[in-house]
Design a protein around this motif. Structure first.
Motif, PDB file in Angstrom:
ATOM      1  N   ARG A 106       0.854  -1.194   0.000  1.00 44.81           N
ATOM      2  CA  ARG A 106       0.000   0.000   0.000  1.00 44.81           C
ATOM      3  C   ARG A 106       0.889   1.243   0.000  1.00 44.81           C
ATOM      4  O   ARG A 106       1.923   1.266   0.665  1.00 44.81           O
ATOM      5  CB  ARG A 106      -0.898   0.000   1.231  1.00 44.81           C
ATOM      6  N   ASP A 107       0.468   2.258  -0.719  1.00 45.77           N
ATOM      7  CA  ASP A 107       1.347   3.427  -0.849  1.00 45.77           C
ATOM      8  C   ASP A 107       1.697   4.049   0.508  1.00 45.77           C
ATOM      9  O   ASP A 107       2.830   4.483   0.722  1.00 45.77           O
ATOM     10  CB  ASP A 107       0.760   4.471  -1.819  1.00 45.77           C
ATOM     11  N   ASP A 108       0.759   4.016   1.432  1.00 39.40           N
ATOM     12  CA  ASP A 108       1.003   4.621   2.754  1.00 39.40           C
ATOM     13  C   ASP A 108       2.091   3.886   3.536  1.00 39.40           C
ATOM     14  O   ASP A 108       2.682   4.442   4.457  1.00 39.40           O
ATOM     15  CB  ASP A 108      -0.280   4.605   3.593  1.00 39.40           C
TER      16      ASP A 108
HETATM   17 ZN    ZN Z   1      -3.051   4.818   0.393  1.00 42.10          ZN
END
Ligand code: ZN
Ligand code: ATP
Length: 301
Positions: free
Chosen positions: A59-61
Motif C-alpha cells: 500500500r502506498d502509505d
Molecule cells: Zn493509500
C-alpha cells in the motif's frame, strides 16, 4: 556505512504501490529502464530476471516505513503521501528524500467548500470544521496563515463529509475536479501540487548504493528520452541561422550537405522539449522542408 543487515542479499529493493493510481506507471517505468519483471501482481514480492532487484508491492502509505526499516532502499510514492508522513512523524521519516520527480500521478491537495457556502478567503474557515486525510499538511497550511479551524481526520470518502454534516469544508486530493463537482463542492485554495517521485533512504549500504545509482541513471535517461524528440529537416543555407533559432531546446544541431544541391543542407537535432505543430509551421514558414519529428527510445550521455 551501515553494518550489513540480514536483509541485505545484494539485491536492490524497490517498494511500489500494489494496486491503485500509481501502480501501472511505476511498473511501466521500471520496465522502460530495462528491468524485466515476472508480473504477478497478486504477490508481495516480484523478482527482476535480468538485474539484481526485487520489487515489493505494498500500500502506498506503507512505502515510507519499508524504507526507514531498511527493507527497501527506493520507493515510488506521491509527494503528498511523503510530505504528510514526514510532517506527522518527522523523526522517523526525516531521512527519506525525493530523488527524481516522475511527472505522473499529478494532483493537488485543495480546500473545497459547498457551493452554497459563502467564501471570502481562508478567514471564512475560522472556527469551521474541515474533513481531510491530510491532517499534517492542512494543519501546517492553516497555522502558517493564522487560521484556527477544527480538523476531522477521515480515511476516505472525504467529499461526502459536508453533506453528512460531519464537516463544513474538506481538504482532499483533486485531479480533474469531477468528484468535487458531482458532490456540489467548489475548489478554493490549493495547499500542494503533487506528483509521483522516487524516494530514497539516505542511509544505505555501499553495495546497494551503487546498484541504486545505476538504476537512477537509467530512470533519468528514460524520463529525458520521453520528453525529447529527434527532428530532421532540410533547410536553405541562407536561412540556416533562423531555422536553428526556432528549434526548441536543441544545443548544437548536426548540419550535413545534401548531395547535388549546394544551396540546401540537412539539419538533425535532439530537442529537449516537445515539438508542437506551431513549431513545425514556424520552421516551414522560414523555408524548411521535409520536416520529420520522431520519438527517441533510449538516450545516454
Ligand atoms: Zn493509500
Ligand atoms: P492504497 O491502497 O495503496 O493505500 P490509495 O487509495 O491510498 O491506495 P490511490 O487512490 O491509488 O491511493 O492514489 C495514490 C496516489 O495517486 C495519491 O497519493 C496521489 O499521489 C496520486 N493521485 C493522483 N490523482 C489523484 C486523485 N485524483 N485522487 C487521489 N490521488 C491521486
Amino acid at each position: 556505512m551501515t553494518a550489513k543487515s540480514h536483509r541485505n542479499d545484494g539485491r536492490l529493493k524497490i517498494a511500489i504501490q500494489k494496486s491503485g493510481r500509481l501502480s501501472e506507471k511505476s511498473f511501466a517505468l521500471l520496465e522502460k529502464a530495462g528491468i524485466s519483471l515476472q508480473k504477478s501482481k497478486d504477490q508481495l514480492l516480484c523478482r527482476a530476471r535480468n538485474f539484481p532487484l526485487d520489487i515489493f508491492l505494498v500500500r502506498d502509505d506503507d512505502i515510507p516505513a519499508f524504507l526507514t526499516n531498511q527493507v527497501c532502499q527506493l520507493g515510488i510514492i506521491g509527494q503528498n503521501t511523503l510530505l504528510e508522513t514526514q510532517l506527522l512523524e518527522a523523526e522517523t521519516y526525516g531521512g527519506l528524500s525525493q530523488v527524481i520527480e516522475l511527472g505522473f500521478g499529478r494532483c493537488r491537495l485543495s480546500i473545497a467548500v459547498p457551493n452554497d457556502m459563502p467564501y471570502d478567503g481562508l478567514d471564512s474557515l475560522a472556527g469551521r470544521t474541515i474533513a481531510t486525510s491530510y491532517r499534517g499538511l492542512l494543519a501546517a497550511f492553516l497555522a502558517e496563515r493564522g487560521v484556527e479551524a477544527n480538523i476531522v481526520t477521515m480515511e476516505g470518502a472525504v467529499e461526502v463529509a459536508p453533506r453528512t454534516h460531519l464537516a463544513d469544508a474538506i481538504c482532499d486530493l483533486v485531479s480533474t475536479g469531477n468528484t468535487l463537482i458531482s458532490n456540489g463542492l467548489a475548489e478554493q485554495d490549493i495547499i500542494l501540487q503533487s506528483q509521483a517521485v522516487i524516494i530514497q533512504n539516505n542511509d544505505m549500504q555501499d553495495d546497494l548504493r551503487s546498484l541504486c545509482e545505476t538504476i537512477l541513471v537509467r530512470i533519468n535517461a528514460v524520463l529525458r528520452a520521453e520528453r525529447s524528440r529527434y527532428i530532421m529537416l532540410n533547410s536553405p543555407v541562407s536561412v540556416l541561422d533562423e531555422i536553428k533559432a526556432v528549434l526548441p531546446g536543441s544545443q548544437s544541431p548536426t548540419v550535413m550537405p545534401l548531395q547535388g544541391n549546394d544551396d540546401m543542407v540537412a539539419v538533425h537535432a535532439v530537442c529537449d522539449e516537445e515539438v508542437f505543430w506551431s513549431t513545425m509551421e514556424a520552421l516551414k514558414d522560414r523555408g524548411a522542408s521535409s520536416i520529420l519529428v520522431v520519438p527517441i527510445e533510449k538516450m545516454l550521455d
